[in-house]
Design an enzyme around this catalytic site. Structure first.
Site, PDB file in Angstrom:
ATOM      1  N   LYS A  94       0.819  -1.172   0.090  1.00  0.00           N
ATOM      2  CA  LYS A  94       0.358   0.254  -0.281  1.00  0.00           C
ATOM      3  C   LYS A  94       1.275   1.363   0.006  1.00  0.00           C
ATOM      4  O   LYS A  94       1.882   0.980   0.245  1.00  0.00           O
ATOM      5  CB  LYS A  94      -0.915  -0.094   1.551  1.00  0.00           C
ATOM      6  CG  LYS A  94      -1.987   0.248   1.044  1.00  0.00           C
ATOM      7  CD  LYS A  94      -3.510  -0.184   0.172  1.00  0.00           C
ATOM      8  CE  LYS A  94      -4.699   0.573   0.202  1.00  0.00           C
ATOM      9  NZ  LYS A  94      -5.568   0.023  -0.465  1.00  0.00           N
ATOM     10  N   VAL A 198     -17.458   3.329  -3.701  1.00  0.00           N
ATOM     11  CA  VAL A 198     -18.153   1.929  -3.539  1.00  0.00           C
ATOM     12  C   VAL A 198     -19.788   2.127  -2.757  1.00  0.00           C
ATOM     13  O   VAL A 198     -20.731   1.772  -3.193  1.00  0.00           O
ATOM     14  CB  VAL A 198     -16.893   1.467  -2.672  1.00  0.00           C
ATOM     15  CG1 VAL A 198     -16.910  -0.200  -2.435  1.00  0.00           C
ATOM     16  CG2 VAL A 198     -15.573   1.494  -3.379  1.00  0.00           C
TER      17      VAL A 198
END
Length: 367
Positions: A94, A198
């Protein structure tokens, strides 16, 4: 302190990188800085046993650099388990860029970040996350091939959010099947916290199934927009956790399943898209189990995005990506059943599945 340098004792008490609670045998942590563009970024590579570390880049105005470091460590670790559970040949990584995405992000900054990604020679592959867009990934792609989530016109899959939302929806239905005996969500009261890309798509899926959808977000304009578009009810109370809900779907930032939440929550299922939902994995996972609340582990059900961008590494096939994402339903059910059978938390069950795959690959690599 002597001559501007920390003594060994002071270094111990300054909470160095290896002393961070979120540092879980990370293979590599890269600190990136460029004065000209103002770039300050951290890339966390947790584990590459299964393959290169793939995970999105998040741009956020962190309160301090330790907060940014903790975030990237937690997120990269979560990506290792997410890819492992999903059956992908990927490791966990990440990146975070420290700054305000609305005011400090520039093409020059993104290109410079791409150069740092490129310097890792494919060990880390980046993608879109909070504060990032498909256009930003295209800019990164100008300087490195080690990026996914680029626009369809450049051979990518575009924004992975719709696929992420579909996986969360599948995981939520599996949790309902486990908790209620049926995966039918019609009439169920679902509170979606956070309606970004989302969250909005999840609202769409739930609305089509005639669930009673409540929404909350810090952006009032987005609330009005999504409410009008799907008929979702804007949550008007002050305390979302005390609300009479069947399902709580955290789709914003992490750690919302904490002491305060669990002392009030009335929902019997927690299933959402946010990463690292449990403020304390052990403590809060156990409290959920004791309260009889079915928790669909975040890194299991929000894997649709990583499944989608993984498909870009070969020739992108949307149908195959959606098929893999739909299988999150069966994976979630399996993990919930393992937890129930072995009297462990669902988070522990998911970790066991992930770690067993990683250990098996380690054994194969040693042969």
């Amino acid at each position: 302190m002597t001559d501007g340098l920390l003594t060994s004792q002071e270094i111990i008490h300054s909470d160095p990188v290896f002393g961070q609670l979120s540092f879980d045998n990370h293979e590599q942590v890269v600190f990136c800085q460029d004065k000209e563009t103002g770039l300050k970024a951290i890339i966390g590579i947790h584990n590459t046993v299964l393959g290169p570390a793939l995970g999105g880049t998040r741009m956020w105005s962190y309160q301090n650099e330790w907060e940014a470091l903790n975030d990237v460590l937690r997120l990269s670790r979560g990506m290792t388990f997410k890819s492992a559970v999903a059956g992908l040949n990927l490791g966990g990584g990440k990146a975070v860029i420290i700054g305000d995405a609305k005011t400090q992000k520039t093409p020059e900054l993104m290109r410079k970040f791409g150069e740092f990604v490129h310097s890792l020679s494919g060990k880390y592959i980046t993608a879109e996350d909070v504060g990032m867009t498909t256009a930003d990934m295209d800019t990164v792609h100008d300087v490195t091939p080690h990026v996914t989530g680029i626009s369809e016109s450049r051979g990518g899959s575009g924004n992975p959010s719709p696929v992420t939302a579909y996986g969360v929806y599948m995981g939520m239905k599996a949790a309902a099947k486990h908790q209620y005996g049926s995966d039918n969500l019609e009439g169920k009261k679902v509170l979606v916290q956070g309606i970004g890309h989302v969250g909005e798509t999840l609202v769409e899926y739930l609305t089509k199934e005639n669930a009673k959808v409540f929404i909350t977000d810090i952006n009032e304009a987005r609330l009005e927009e999504v409410s009008k578009k799907y008929g979702a009810i804007i949550f008007a109370g002050d305390d979302i956790y005390s609300a009479e809900m069947d399902i709580y779907a955290p789709c914003a930032l992490g750690a919302t399943v904490n002491d305060e939440c669990l002392s009030k929550i009335k929902a019997t299922i927690i299933a959402g898209a946010a990463n690292n939902q449990l403020a304390d994995e052990n403590k809060h996972g156990l409290l959920l189990q004791q309260k009889g609340i079915v928790y669909a582990p975040d890194f299991v059900i929000n894997a649709g995005g990583i499944i989608n961008v993984y498909a870009e590494i070969a020739k992108y096939d949307k149908a195959e990506a959606m098929k893999r994402t739909e299988n999150i339903y069966h994976t979630t059910l399996e993990i919930l059943q393992i937890a129930q059978k072995n009297q462990i938390t669902t988070h522990q069950a998911a970790l066991q599945v992930a770690q067993s795959r990683i250990e098996e690959r380690k054994k194969q690599n040693l042969k």
